[in-house]
Design an enzyme around this catalytic site. Structure first.
Site, PDB file in Angstrom:
ATOM      1  N   LYS A 191      -6.433  -2.868  -5.382  1.00 60.55           N
ATOM      2  CA  LYS A 191      -6.292  -4.320  -5.524  1.00 60.55           C
ATOM      3  C   LYS A 191      -4.872  -4.590  -5.976  1.00 60.55           C
ATOM      4  CE  LYS A 191      -9.375  -4.673  -8.859  1.00 60.55           C
ATOM      5  NZ  LYS A 191      -9.859  -3.299  -8.978  1.00 60.55           N
ATOM      6  N   GLU A 192      -4.189  -5.495  -5.289  1.00 56.31           N
ATOM      7  CA  GLU A 192      -2.867  -5.879  -5.783  1.00 56.31           C
ATOM      8  C   GLU A 192      -3.034  -6.435  -7.191  1.00 56.31           C
ATOM      9  OE1 GLU A 192      -0.970  -8.430  -2.902  1.00 56.31           O
ATOM     10  OE2 GLU A 192      -1.374  -6.969  -1.331  1.00 56.31           O
ATOM     11  N   GLU A 219      -7.791   2.365   2.230  1.00 56.22           N
ATOM     12  CA  GLU A 219      -7.303   2.149   0.868  1.00 56.22           C
ATOM     13  C   GLU A 219      -8.042   0.967   0.245  1.00 56.22           C
ATOM     14  OE1 GLU A 219      -5.385   4.035  -1.109  1.00 56.22           O
ATOM     15  OE2 GLU A 219      -6.154   2.543  -2.488  1.00 56.22           O
ATOM     16  N   PHE A 220      -8.452   1.139  -1.023  1.00 52.73           N
ATOM     17  CA  PHE A 220      -9.222   0.083  -1.685  1.00 52.73           C
ATOM     18  C   PHE A 220      -8.494  -0.517  -2.886  1.00 52.73           C
ATOM     19  CE2 PHE A 220     -12.370   2.714   0.471  1.00 52.73           C
ATOM     20  CZ  PHE A 220     -13.072   1.748   1.171  1.00 52.73           C
ATOM     21  N   ARG A 247       0.856 -14.050   0.794  1.00 49.91           N
ATOM     22  CA  ARG A 247       0.252 -14.136   2.126  1.00 49.91           C
ATOM     23  C   ARG A 247      -1.123 -14.825   2.021  1.00 49.91           C
ATOM     24  NH1 ARG A 247       1.304  -7.907   3.966  1.00 49.91           N
ATOM     25  NH2 ARG A 247       0.823  -7.574   1.771  1.00 49.91           N
ATOM     26  N   CYS A 249      -5.634  -9.369   2.724  1.00 50.70           N
ATOM     27  CA  CYS A 249      -6.782  -8.557   3.166  1.00 50.70           C
ATOM     28  C   CYS A 249      -8.035  -9.362   3.472  1.00 50.70           C
ATOM     29  CB  CYS A 249      -7.093  -7.497   2.112  1.00 50.70           C
ATOM     30  SG  CYS A 249      -5.782  -6.275   1.997  1.00 50.70           S
ATOM     31  N   VAL A 289       0.833  -1.211   0.000  1.00 53.93           N
ATOM     32  CA  VAL A 289       0.000   0.000   0.000  1.00 53.93           C
ATOM     33  C   VAL A 289       0.865   1.259   0.000  1.00 53.93           C
ATOM     34  CG1 VAL A 289      -1.621   1.339   1.416  1.00 53.93           C
ATOM     35  CG2 VAL A 289      -2.032  -1.084   1.002  1.00 53.93           C
TER      36      VAL A 289
HETATM   37  N1  NAD Z   1      -2.130  -5.132   0.401  1.00 55.14           N
HETATM   38  C1  NAD Z   1      -3.291  -4.674  -0.022  1.00 55.14           C
HETATM   39  O1  NAD Z   1      -3.765  -5.000  -1.126  1.00 55.14           O
HETATM   40  C2  NAD Z   1      -4.087  -3.716   0.824  1.00 55.14           C
HETATM   41  C3  NAD Z   1      -5.187  -3.025   0.264  1.00 55.14           C
HETATM   42  C4  NAD Z   1      -5.882  -2.138   1.059  1.00 55.14           C
HETATM   43  C5  NAD Z   1      -5.541  -1.965   2.387  1.00 55.14           C
HETATM   44  N2  NAD Z   1      -4.496  -2.672   2.918  1.00 55.14           N
HETATM   45  C6  NAD Z   1      -4.126  -2.422   4.315  1.00 55.14           C
HETATM   46  O2  NAD Z   1      -2.999  -1.547   4.317  1.00 55.14           O
HETATM   47  C7  NAD Z   1      -2.117  -1.888   5.398  1.00 55.14           C
HETATM   48  C8  NAD Z   1      -0.719  -2.159   4.872  1.00 55.14           C
HETATM   49  O3  NAD Z   1      -0.767  -3.324   4.076  1.00 55.14           O
HETATM   50  P1  NAD Z   1       0.472  -3.781   3.180  1.00 55.14           P
HETATM   51  O4  NAD Z   1       0.001  -4.991   2.436  1.00 55.14           O
HETATM   52  O5  NAD Z   1       1.010  -2.626   2.423  1.00 55.14           O
HETATM   53  O6  NAD Z   1       1.515  -4.194   4.327  1.00 55.14           O
HETATM   54  P2  NAD Z   1       3.047  -4.619   4.153  1.00 55.14           P
HETATM   55  O7  NAD Z   1       3.294  -5.624   5.203  1.00 55.14           O
HETATM   56  O8  NAD Z   1       3.315  -4.956   2.719  1.00 55.14           O
HETATM   57  O9  NAD Z   1       3.876  -3.286   4.474  1.00 55.14           O
HETATM   58  C9  NAD Z   1       3.969  -2.714   5.739  1.00 55.14           C
HETATM   59  C10 NAD Z   1       5.301  -1.994   5.847  1.00 55.14           C
HETATM   60  O10 NAD Z   1       5.300  -1.208   7.036  1.00 55.14           O
HETATM   61  C11 NAD Z   1       6.626  -1.222   7.573  1.00 55.14           C
HETATM   62  N3  NAD Z   1       6.545  -0.774   8.979  1.00 55.14           N
HETATM   63  C12 NAD Z   1       5.901  -1.361  10.013  1.00 55.14           C
HETATM   64  N4  NAD Z   1       6.037  -0.621  11.128  1.00 55.14           N
HETATM   65  C13 NAD Z   1       6.772   0.471  10.809  1.00 55.14           C
HETATM   66  C14 NAD Z   1       7.236   1.613  11.522  1.00 55.14           C
HETATM   67  N5  NAD Z   1       6.946   1.792  12.813  1.00 55.14           N
HETATM   68  N6  NAD Z   1       7.968   2.516  10.860  1.00 55.14           N
HETATM   69  C15 NAD Z   1       8.253   2.367   9.555  1.00 55.14           C
HETATM   70  N7  NAD Z   1       7.834   1.313   8.818  1.00 55.14           N
HETATM   71  C16 NAD Z   1       7.101   0.378   9.434  1.00 55.14           C
HETATM   72  C17 NAD Z   1       7.090  -2.648   7.361  1.00 55.14           C
HETATM   73  O11 NAD Z   1       8.484  -2.757   7.408  1.00 55.14           O
HETATM   74  C18 NAD Z   1       6.513  -2.929   5.952  1.00 55.14           C
HETATM   75  O12 NAD Z   1       7.442  -2.617   4.935  1.00 55.14           O
HETATM   76  C19 NAD Z   1      -2.775  -3.053   6.131  1.00 55.14           C
HETATM   77  O13 NAD Z   1      -3.553  -2.567   7.188  1.00 55.14           O
HETATM   78  C20 NAD Z   1      -3.665  -3.663   5.070  1.00 55.14           C
HETATM   79  O14 NAD Z   1      -4.765  -4.338   5.632  1.00 55.14           O
HETATM   80  C21 NAD Z   1      -3.762  -3.524   2.165  1.00 55.14           C
END
Ligand code: NAD
Length: 433
Positions: A152-153, A149-150, A329, A261, A11
């Site tokens: 889609k990967e 955030e909505f 994941r 998600c 994201v």
């Molecule tokens: N992946 C998706 O498609 C998607 C879509 C919509 C919403 N979301 C939501 O967005 C959020 C993030 O998802 P993601 O898939 O990007 O996660 P991710 O695990 O890919 O990335 C999270 C990042 O945050 C970093 N991080 C954690 N704590 C930190 C800190 N204190 N300081 C700096 N960096 C830090 C980690 O090192 C990691 O790189 C989640 O809540 C998820 O549910 C994800």
């Protein structure tokens, strides 16, 4: 506007790049040094179509920076987007510890008025907890916004640049105006910016994911009924999709949803419903159907080999939880690999982009092929776990000459059963007799 994006994952990287592309000055910060180093040397830590080119361009044009320096990044930004992970705990609850830790860091680093924007998916009420915690740690004024955030990967860039809607959960009209200004360049297509209360915005994110997951579990349950009665879910699906009240999205039968998600958000929503004694039978059923779907598929593989896969060699095409991403994941493919290894089979896998991530988990317990056909050599069967485009029209004759036994377990209904039968394959798919 000067913007900080905390968390450079699937994201954060898209959000940071997308905002920079629209003219904002964005600094992305992550605690993982290796992740930042790889970005600085021009390598993206994730695979997302179209993202690399966009990221490089914005770095070159000096609108996008990457750093591990949390303090100065936050101190120099009006808006701080929190994009850290909220994975599932063992009981299904969302683990919000990274969000809270990050908010505390923001509170300590703030150097003046700051807008803290929560993008991570968090249970309803979390933003209020964050607000309270931050207020205890800083004397600087700040506002909270929930902006789920909505994306889609696999289509994340397009989804972020041309969203169906932007959701702004915020109590303050002036802050709403700042957020509207920020997103204005993204909304030229006429799609709405919806302002609502913080708690409604938090809940809307769960409502959307739960609804999509429910559609997938429903079509899978219908597929199983079709199969038992000799109906064809592909034909039934056409009848469903033609109904304008229903539409076509998220109605693909298969081995269930995965990813970072849907499974976790359905489970988390059920836990915070239960916390308030709200029965959530629908949510539980969505998860249960999803878990059973892949288990039934695995049983089918074992049953075909008389209950044991010991000594068999199984090829798997597709590892990511869906096409066009390297995200593994909660990918159903991993459940299949685990079961086959447990059953003493030899497992040879191939995915266009997720090979490396899977190899990191399994090491030399599996064989990882650089090409789709190489993993078929001497295979006693092929499992299809992800519907990558390159698997849609393979050379069945070539496959047949490479494989020891011509059997395909198709978890994504890619092929016409008659074509496979004509090529001499035993073919198992979902919801088709
Ligand atoms: N992946 C998706 O498609 C998607 C879509 C919509 C919403 N979301 C939501 O967005 C959020 C993030 O998802 P993601 O898939 O990007 O996660 P991710 O695990 O890919 O990335 C999270 C990042 O945050 C970093 N991080 C954690 N704590 C930190 C800190 N204190 N300081 C700096 N960096 C830090 C980690 O090192 C990691 O790189 C989640 O809540 C998820 O549910 C994800």
């Amino acid at each position: 506007m000067k913007i900080a994006v905390v968390g450079v994952g699937y994201v954060g990287l898209v959000v940071g790049t997308g905002l920079a592309e629209n003219g904002h000055f964005v600094t992305c910060v992550d605690r993982e040094e290796g992740r930042i180093q790889s970005l600085l040397s021009g390598h993206l830590p994730i695979y997302e179509p179209g993202l690399e080119e966009l990221t490089k361009r914005n770095i070159e044009e000096e609108r996008l920076r990457f750093t591990t320096d949390f303090e100065s990044t936050v101190a120099n930004s009006l808006l701080v987007f929190i994009c850290v992970g909220t994975p599932s705990l063992d009981d299904g609850r969302a683990d919000v510890s990274e969000v809270m830790a990050c908010a505390e860091q923001v509170a300590r680093a703030m150097n003046g008025y700051t807008i803290i924007v929560l993008k991570s998916t968090c249970p309803v009420g979390m933003a209020d907890q964050v607000r309270e915690r931050v207020a205890n740690l800083t004397t600087h004024p700040f506002d909270m916004v929930v902006n789920p955030e909505f994306l889609k990967e696999g289509a994340a860039v397009d989804d972020f640049m041309r969203p169906d809607r932007v959701l702004i959960g915020c109590d303050d009209v002036r802050v709403q105006e700042i957020m509207k200004e920020l997103y204005a360049p993204f909304m030229r297509t006429g799609k709405p910016i919806l302002c609502m209360s913080i708690r409604s915005a938090e809940m809307t994110k769960y409502a959307v994911n739960v609804t999509m997951a429910a559609r997938i579990s429903l079509i899978n349950e219908l597929a199983n009924i079709c199969e038992a009665y000799g109906a064809d879910i592909g034909e039934v699906r056409e009848g469903l999709m033609a109904d304008s009240r229903i539409g076509s999205a998220y109605l693909f039968p298969g081995i269930g949803f995965g990813g970072s998600c849907l499974p976790k958000d359905v489970a988390a929503c059920a836990t915070f419903a239960r916390d308030k004694n709200i029965p959530c039978d629908m949510l539980d059923a969505v998860s249960a159907v999803n878990n059973r779907q892949v288990a039934t598929f695995i049983d089918r593989i074992f049953n075909y080999y008389g209950g044991s896969v010991s000594g068999k060699r199984l090829a798997i095409w597709g590892l990511s939880f869906k096409p066009r991403t390297d995200d593994i994941r909660h990918a159903p493919a991993l459940r299949v690999i685990d079961a086959l290894l447990e059953g003493d089979a030899t497992v040879a896998v191939y995915d266009p982009v997720a090979n490396r991530k899977v190899a990191e988990i399994y090491g030399d317990r599996i064989l990882v092929g650089a090409k789709s056909y190489t993993v078929l050599e001497g295979a006693d069967g092929l499992v299809i776990a992800t519907e990558w485009r390159e698997f849609h029209n393979p050379d069945f004759v070539r496959m047949g000459t490479l494989m020891r036994e011509k059997v395909v377990f198709d978890g994504r209904n890619l092929y016409n059963p008659k074509v496979l039968a004509n090529c001499g394959f035993r073919y198992f798919s979902i919801g088709r007799a």
